[in-house]
Write an enzyme that holds these catalytic residues in place. Sequence first.
Site, PDB file in Angstrom:
ATOM      1  N   LYS A 165      14.384  23.212  32.362  1.00  0.00           N
ATOM      2  CA  LYS A 165      13.211  23.571  33.142  1.00  0.00           C
ATOM      3  C   LYS A 165      12.229  22.399  33.080  1.00  0.00           C
ATOM      4  O   LYS A 165      11.637  22.129  32.021  1.00  0.00           O
ATOM      5  CB  LYS A 165      12.601  24.861  32.582  1.00  0.00           C
ATOM      6  CG  LYS A 165      13.463  26.076  32.871  1.00  0.00           C
ATOM      7  CD  LYS A 165      13.546  26.318  34.362  1.00  0.00           C
ATOM      8  CE  LYS A 165      14.697  27.208  34.769  1.00  0.00           C
ATOM      9  NZ  LYS A 165      14.882  27.239  36.229  1.00  0.00           N
ATOM     10  N   LYS A 265      20.616  33.623  44.646  1.00  0.00           N
ATOM     11  CA  LYS A 265      20.068  34.710  43.833  1.00  0.00           C
ATOM     12  C   LYS A 265      20.134  36.010  44.642  1.00  0.00           C
ATOM     13  O   LYS A 265      19.663  36.059  45.781  1.00  0.00           O
ATOM     14  CB  LYS A 265      18.622  34.409  43.445  1.00  0.00           C
ATOM     15  CG  LYS A 265      18.469  33.242  42.472  1.00  0.00           C
ATOM     16  CD  LYS A 265      17.016  33.070  42.040  1.00  0.00           C
ATOM     17  CE  LYS A 265      16.905  32.212  40.796  1.00  0.00           C
ATOM     18  NZ  LYS A 265      17.134  30.786  41.039  1.00  0.00           N
TER      19      LYS A 265
HETATM   20 MG    MG Z   1      16.560  27.097  40.314  1.00  0.00          MG
END
Ligand code: MG
Length: 368
Positions: A165, A265
């Site tokens: 991240k 997603k």
């Molecule tokens: Mg991503």
Amino acid sequence: MKITAIKVYQVDLPLVEGRYSWSEGKFVEVFDSTVVEIFTDDGHVGYGEVCPLGPFYLPAFGDGARAGIGELAPTLLGQNPTAIGPMNQLMDRALLGHPYVKSAIDMACWDLLGKVTGKSVCDLMGGKFGDAVALYRAISQRPADEMAQNVAEHRADGYTKFQLKVGGRPGEDIDRIHAAANVLTDGEVLVADANTGWRVDDAVRVVNAVRDVDVYIEQPCRSYEHCLTIRRRTSLPFILDENIDGIDALLRGHHDGAMDAINLKISKVGGLTKARQIRDLCVTLNIPMTIEDSWGGDIITAAIAHLAHSTPESLRFSATDFNSYVSVKNATGAPQRKDGHMVASDSPGLGIAPNMHALGKPVAEYTG
Ligand code: MG
């Protein structure tokens, strides 16, 4: 077969590691998940889940999911949940947009279709490819040395793919990528996911500074146009995620050569039905996919496993086992990570049974 009742549950999912941090200082410590339970007149019950990554990742939030399901419920009662196509058309006509609201309902419909036919969702989606699905591990944003240490720790769980991240200050992100790359071993895959957090100039600085590192760059900037600018200024392999929210975006990105892989997603695109449509198109177009959701517990992990396991291995970049990130089990029967992989259940539907103790009392109940 008709829907006779819909119950909605709110479940808190605390993070095992305490806090999950990503771009621009955003973090979540307890995820707000919503589980739907759909009852039919012939005694079947189906389950679905939606869990936004906090209220500031995608345009989605927990109370929004529950309010949206309440908005849709009167339209859904009395309908045949195994007629997946008409169900999705009904939802899209009754509520414009709000794809994440529809995701848990669509998931529960697939669970019911599987239970009625005696087939797993994976089989209904085309059947299994390979023995197991390789998983990636998201490495929460921390100082560079700690993230490199986390890579080594998660390697012990069998993971071979790591997603850092980033999306913070460019200088610190450059250090993070170098530190993690330095501890990688042969065959491991590194992704730097900025989650829209960089300005164009930030992103240019980072991709230039890590140009000799074996790393994928994921969703550097907020807008598609800015991502495309970075894509055209770097030779590093490139993944789009937040911008790929449906077929139109996928086709545009493919036409522009805007990415080498996508992140798919389930709730971002409105459920398993639409995710499968995108998956199948990516298979035809030869675009690799990370298959996952915004977040979730056991029910979403099961759904991910069914979609991922029915995807050809050559195009399965990775998938996510969210149930190993959170400390509450909202169902039994979901895949459990083993050596960095998971396996879709062969049981009918999603192959899960709800943990009613974790679900508690319904926060809403709709009956016809
Ligand atoms: Mg991503």
